[in-house]
Scaffold this active site. Structure first.
Site, PDB file in Angstrom:
ATOM      1  N   GLN A  78       0.823  -1.218   0.000  1.00  0.00           N
ATOM      2  CA  GLN A  78       0.000   0.000   0.000  1.00  0.00           C
ATOM      3  C   GLN A  78       0.850   1.259   0.000  1.00  0.00           C
ATOM      4  O   GLN A  78       0.345   2.360  -0.198  1.00  0.00           O
ATOM      5  CB  GLN A  78      -0.895   0.037   1.263  1.00  0.00           C
ATOM      6  CG  GLN A  78      -1.635  -1.256   1.547  1.00  0.00           C
ATOM      7  CD  GLN A  78      -2.680  -1.557   0.509  1.00  0.00           C
ATOM      8  OE1 GLN A  78      -3.536  -0.724   0.236  1.00  0.00           O
ATOM      9  NE2 GLN A  78      -2.633  -2.741  -0.074  1.00  0.00           N
ATOM     10  N   TYR A 146       1.246  10.381 -11.159  1.00  0.00           N
ATOM     11  CA  TYR A 146       0.777   9.412 -10.164  1.00  0.00           C
ATOM     12  C   TYR A 146       0.058   8.250 -10.846  1.00  0.00           C
ATOM     13  O   TYR A 146       0.369   7.075 -10.604  1.00  0.00           O
ATOM     14  CB  TYR A 146      -0.167  10.106  -9.167  1.00  0.00           C
ATOM     15  CG  TYR A 146      -0.964   9.155  -8.314  1.00  0.00           C
ATOM     16  CD1 TYR A 146      -0.384   8.545  -7.205  1.00  0.00           C
ATOM     17  CD2 TYR A 146      -2.287   8.852  -8.616  1.00  0.00           C
ATOM     18  CE1 TYR A 146      -1.102   7.658  -6.426  1.00  0.00           C
ATOM     19  CE2 TYR A 146      -3.022   7.969  -7.844  1.00  0.00           C
ATOM     20  CZ  TYR A 146      -2.426   7.370  -6.755  1.00  0.00           C
ATOM     21  OH  TYR A 146      -3.138   6.492  -5.993  1.00  0.00           O
TER      22      TYR A 146
HETATM   23  C1  UD1 Z   1      -8.281  11.528  -6.996  1.00  0.00           C
HETATM   24  C2  UD1 Z   1      -7.646  10.393  -7.755  1.00  0.00           C
HETATM   25  C3  UD1 Z   1      -7.861   9.085  -7.054  1.00  0.00           C
HETATM   26  C4  UD1 Z   1      -7.500   9.158  -5.595  1.00  0.00           C
HETATM   27  C5  UD1 Z   1      -8.292  10.306  -4.970  1.00  0.00           C
HETATM   28  C6  UD1 Z   1      -8.069  10.464  -3.491  1.00  0.00           C
HETATM   29  C7  UD1 Z   1      -7.683  10.929 -10.164  1.00  0.00           C
HETATM   30  C8  UD1 Z   1      -8.406  10.704 -11.439  1.00  0.00           C
HETATM   31  N1  UD1 Z   1      -8.224  10.324  -9.093  1.00  0.00           N
HETATM   32  O1  UD1 Z   1      -9.646  11.379  -7.128  1.00  0.00           O
HETATM   33  O2  UD1 Z   1      -7.069   8.099  -7.655  1.00  0.00           O
HETATM   34  O3  UD1 Z   1      -7.817   7.943  -4.982  1.00  0.00           O
HETATM   35  O4  UD1 Z   1      -7.933  11.494  -5.640  1.00  0.00           O
HETATM   36  O5  UD1 Z   1      -6.817  10.994  -3.236  1.00  0.00           O
HETATM   37  O6  UD1 Z   1      -6.666  11.563 -10.135  1.00  0.00           O
HETATM   38  N2  UD1 Z   1     -13.648  18.473  -4.478  1.00  0.00           N
HETATM   39  C9  UD1 Z   1     -14.408  19.569  -4.113  1.00  0.00           C
HETATM   40  N3  UD1 Z   1     -14.109  20.199  -2.947  1.00  0.00           N
HETATM   41  C10 UD1 Z   1     -13.094  19.822  -2.130  1.00  0.00           C
HETATM   42  C11 UD1 Z   1     -12.317  18.692  -2.495  1.00  0.00           C
HETATM   43  C12 UD1 Z   1     -12.617  18.031  -3.696  1.00  0.00           C
HETATM   44  O7  UD1 Z   1     -15.326  19.966  -4.830  1.00  0.00           O
HETATM   45  O8  UD1 Z   1     -12.902  20.456  -1.079  1.00  0.00           O
HETATM   46  C13 UD1 Z   1     -14.003  17.757  -5.726  1.00  0.00           C
HETATM   47  C14 UD1 Z   1     -12.847  17.495  -6.666  1.00  0.00           C
HETATM   48  O9  UD1 Z   1     -12.608  18.598  -7.491  1.00  0.00           O
HETATM   49  C15 UD1 Z   1     -13.375  16.261  -7.405  1.00  0.00           C
HETATM   50  C16 UD1 Z   1     -14.203  15.519  -6.345  1.00  0.00           C
HETATM   51  O10 UD1 Z   1     -14.488  16.477  -5.334  1.00  0.00           O
HETATM   52  O11 UD1 Z   1     -14.208  16.650  -8.456  1.00  0.00           O
HETATM   53  C17 UD1 Z   1     -13.455  14.363  -5.717  1.00  0.00           C
HETATM   54  O12 UD1 Z   1     -12.174  14.826  -5.333  1.00  0.00           O
HETATM   55  P1  UD1 Z   1     -11.119  13.953  -4.532  1.00  0.00           P
HETATM   56  O13 UD1 Z   1     -11.736  13.410  -3.316  1.00  0.00           O
HETATM   57  O14 UD1 Z   1      -9.895  14.792  -4.404  1.00  0.00           O
HETATM   58  O15 UD1 Z   1     -10.821  12.698  -5.449  1.00  0.00           O
HETATM   59  P2  UD1 Z   1     -10.634  12.572  -7.047  1.00  0.00           P
HETATM   60  O16 UD1 Z   1     -10.054  13.802  -7.602  1.00  0.00           O
HETATM   61  O17 UD1 Z   1     -11.871  12.016  -7.615  1.00  0.00           O
END
Ligand code: UD1
Length: 309
Positions: A78, A146
């Site tokens: 991991q 990544y």
């Molecule tokens: C990314 C990675 C994934 C990883 C995950 C957790 C990619 C394609 N995916 O996913 O492999 O497991 O991070 O580290 O790179 N958001 C908000 N507000 C916030 C935080 C996030 O709106 O305060 C939004 C982001 O812009 C995104 C969604 O929430 O659209 C999910 O974000 P996040 O939890 O960071 O994960 P991913 O970007 O989907």
């Protein structure tokens, strides 16, 4: 599923997901955690630290990895750089950890005759996909160093499985959430940030219109997938999506959070995050059929646990 009496190594075992795997296995097995405490934390080992052997080492440290893996029959790999932005800022560092470190782990397994390695990969390897839910045979399209490094790790698993007879199983995690996920970086998992902000009465920031969707899977189900992967005979040499097969938009998730918390939350809409994937959902048929994986924690239950710890 019970794994007992085994000598087991968890790299990244002080991290969010690794610590749950280590804790779950520590009561009936001899568990060694290898972690350099960069993103992992000693406090994640609270309550079971005395049941494990802890090696404070970086997976880039070949000697430490070889020493840690000696005598093990099962390795849950991991440990990784998991900060996507850091991989963009310093792709070489990311590759040295996620590819070079993975090779150290695989070489140590080859040298010490480890039976099986379970590898933590990521849905990030898919990039933007047209077809949803996404199946494992979808052509990968990594959008970050990544994601590319995880895809490379998967390919090394395959080579070691085919060329050296090491049993490898790769799990592509979707958006994992749960207790111990670190909420205090702008790049932390969205659920860890949102639940903390609701608990502390702070507004939520949504990047974009909030209509992006994700397949959020509880760390408890991810642990279970790892245990199944460790035991399954049919899973060897294969790669599996680990999600729930369902997705929600951020707006839908916020509604669920508000309902559970019993109050409205201030939501600020900001510009979309560069490089964000629009939609993501796992097809988990293969993991169901081959591993017997079946996610058991609903999003409501998982969110409740984080809102009211
Ligand atoms: C990314 C990675 C994934 C990883 C995950 C957790 C990619 C394609 N995916 O996913 O492999 O497991 O991070 O580290 O790179 N958001 C908000 N507000 C916030 C935080 C996030 O709106 O305060 C939004 C982001 O812009 C995104 C969604 O929430 O659209 C999910 O974000 P996040 O939890 O960071 O994960 P991913 O970007 O989907």
């Amino acid at each position: 599923m019970k794994i007992s009496g085994k000598d087991i190594v968890v790299t990244g075992g002080a991290g969010f997901i690794g610590s749950w795997i280590a804790e779950t296995l520590s009561s009936e097995n001899k568990v060694t955690v290898i972690d350099n405490l960069h993103t992992g934390k000693m406090k994640n080992l609270k309550g079971f630290a005395d049941r494990i052997r802890f090696i404070n080492a970086d997976i880039r440290d070949r000697e430490a990895v070889f020493e840690g893996v000696k005598g093990a029959e099962l390795v849950f790999h991991q440990g990784a750089n998991v900060i996507i932005q850091a991989s963009i800022d310093d792709p070489k560092m990311n590759s040295e950890i996620n590819v070079g470190g993975t090779l150290n782990v695989l070489e140590a397994c080859r040298k010490h005759d480890v039976k099986r390695v379970i590898f933590a990969s990521s849905s990030a390897i898919y990039g933007n996909t047209e077809k949803l839910p996404v199946t494992e045979d979808q052509d990968p399209s990594p959008l970050s160093p990544y994601a590319l490094s995880k895809l490379e790790g998967e390919k090394w698993m395959k080579i070691y499985s085919e060329k050296y007879g090491l049993e490898t199983v790769t799990l592509r995690y979707f958006n994992v959430y749960g207790p111990r996920q670190y909420p205090d970086s702008p790049y932390s998992g969205v659920i860890s940030i949102f639940t903390k902000n609701i608990r502390t009465g702070k507004p939520l920031t949504v990047f974009g219109d909030g209509e992006q969707t994700r397949d959020f899977v509880s760390v408890r189900d991810v642990v279970n997938a790892n245990l199944l992967a460790a035991e399954s005979r049919k899973g060897v040499g294969k790669t599996f999506n680990i999600g729930t097969g369902k997705s929600v938009s951020l707006n839908e998730m916020i509604s669920i959070l508000e309902k559970l918390a019993g109050k409205k939350t201030k939501v600020v809409y900001d510009k979309p995050r560069h490089g964000d994937v629009r939609h993501s959902r796992a097809d988990i048929t293969l993991a169901k059929d081959v591993l017997g994986y079946s996610p058991a924690v609903s999003l409501e239950e998982g969110l409740k646990e984080l809102l009211f710890p």
